[in-house]
Design an enzyme around this catalytic site. Sequence first.
Site, PDB file in Angstrom:
ATOM      1  N   ARG A 107       0.771  -1.165  -0.097  1.00  0.00           N
ATOM      2  CA  ARG A 107       0.027   0.152  -0.037  1.00  0.00           C
ATOM      3  C   ARG A 107       0.744   1.215   0.013  1.00  0.00           C
ATOM      4  O   ARG A 107       1.883   1.331   0.588  1.00  0.00           O
ATOM      5  CB  ARG A 107      -0.908   0.139   1.285  1.00  0.00           C
ATOM      6  N   THR A 111      -1.805   7.373   0.077  1.00  0.00           N
ATOM      7  CA  THR A 111      -3.142   7.068  -0.579  1.00  0.00           C
ATOM      8  C   THR A 111      -3.636   5.841  -0.119  1.00  0.00           C
ATOM      9  O   THR A 111      -4.883   5.429  -0.557  1.00  0.00           O
ATOM     10  CB  THR A 111      -2.968   6.913  -2.068  1.00  0.00           C
ATOM     11  N   ASP A 203       0.305  -2.030  12.241  1.00  0.00           N
ATOM     12  CA  ASP A 203       0.649  -2.557  11.089  1.00  0.00           C
ATOM     13  C   ASP A 203       1.275  -3.889  11.250  1.00  0.00           C
ATOM     14  O   ASP A 203       2.362  -4.027  11.798  1.00  0.00           O
ATOM     15  CB  ASP A 203       1.854  -1.567  10.378  1.00  0.00           C
ATOM     16  N   ASP A 206       4.922  -4.554  10.077  1.00  0.00           N
ATOM     17  CA  ASP A 206       6.305  -3.966  10.928  1.00  0.00           C
ATOM     18  C   ASP A 206       6.112  -4.608  12.169  1.00  0.00           C
ATOM     19  O   ASP A 206       7.285  -4.780  12.798  1.00  0.00           O
ATOM     20  CB  ASP A 206       5.712  -2.408  11.181  1.00  0.00           C
TER      21      ASP A 206
END
Length: 212
Positions: A107, A111, A203, A206
């Site tokens: 991603r 955006t 996330d 991550d």
Amino acid sequence: MYILPVPVHIVDHPLVHDALVTLRDKRTPPEHFRRAATRISVMLAAEALRDIPTRAVTVETPLGPAPGERTGAEVVVVPVLRAGLGMLDAVLELVPDARVGHIGLQRDEATAVASQYYRKLPARLDASYVLMIDPMLATGGSAVAALDLLQREGARIVRMICIVAAPEGVALVERHHPEVAIYTPVVDRELNAHKYIVPGLGDFGDRLYGTI
Ligand code: PRP
Ligand code: URA
């Protein structure tokens, strides 16, 4: 409140919820995050493959013949990189002879639109049970891009498992791929302005790899 239509299967099990709360907890370090991701993925994958065809067999125990069943379908598991890799070992533990395809999507941070950077898929997708694995279904952009690709490559029976879904993502997959069943423990409340799932778990990639 999300009203459940047919293709979403909520996997509701105490052990699933236990692993999920570990994943959500911001204090969970990558080591424990990975283990919880594996635990929950085993249960989600088992549920998604509940109706896989089997064939009758007989084996000899030390005391005589015993009837049983062996899985009788080709399974292809497709992690969406990178976060989907955190679910792969769990699926391969359940289906050791599965073949593995990879789809790399990322991603854009501003955006939230996903772009593809890698793909490698095995042959005979049309004759296989395809299990797409991606822990987060947020806007649904990544899932729809991956499902579009699988469909173009001939996949016909596709299930998707995720660990946290958002109403927007579920709705997008349903609109573009109503034939795809989604297996998830939970559909969370909403997306925030940055298109992260709330409350979600942050996330996933991550946290899995310690790249925060
Ligand atoms: C995450 C996640 C999904 C995607 C979901 O990947 O693993 O693929 O976001 O978001 P969406 O539904 O809005 O498309 P990300 O792009 O962060 O890449 P990563 O797996 O490499 O961390
Ligand atoms: N990707 C993630 O890892 N988490 C989210 O909440 C949304 C997309």
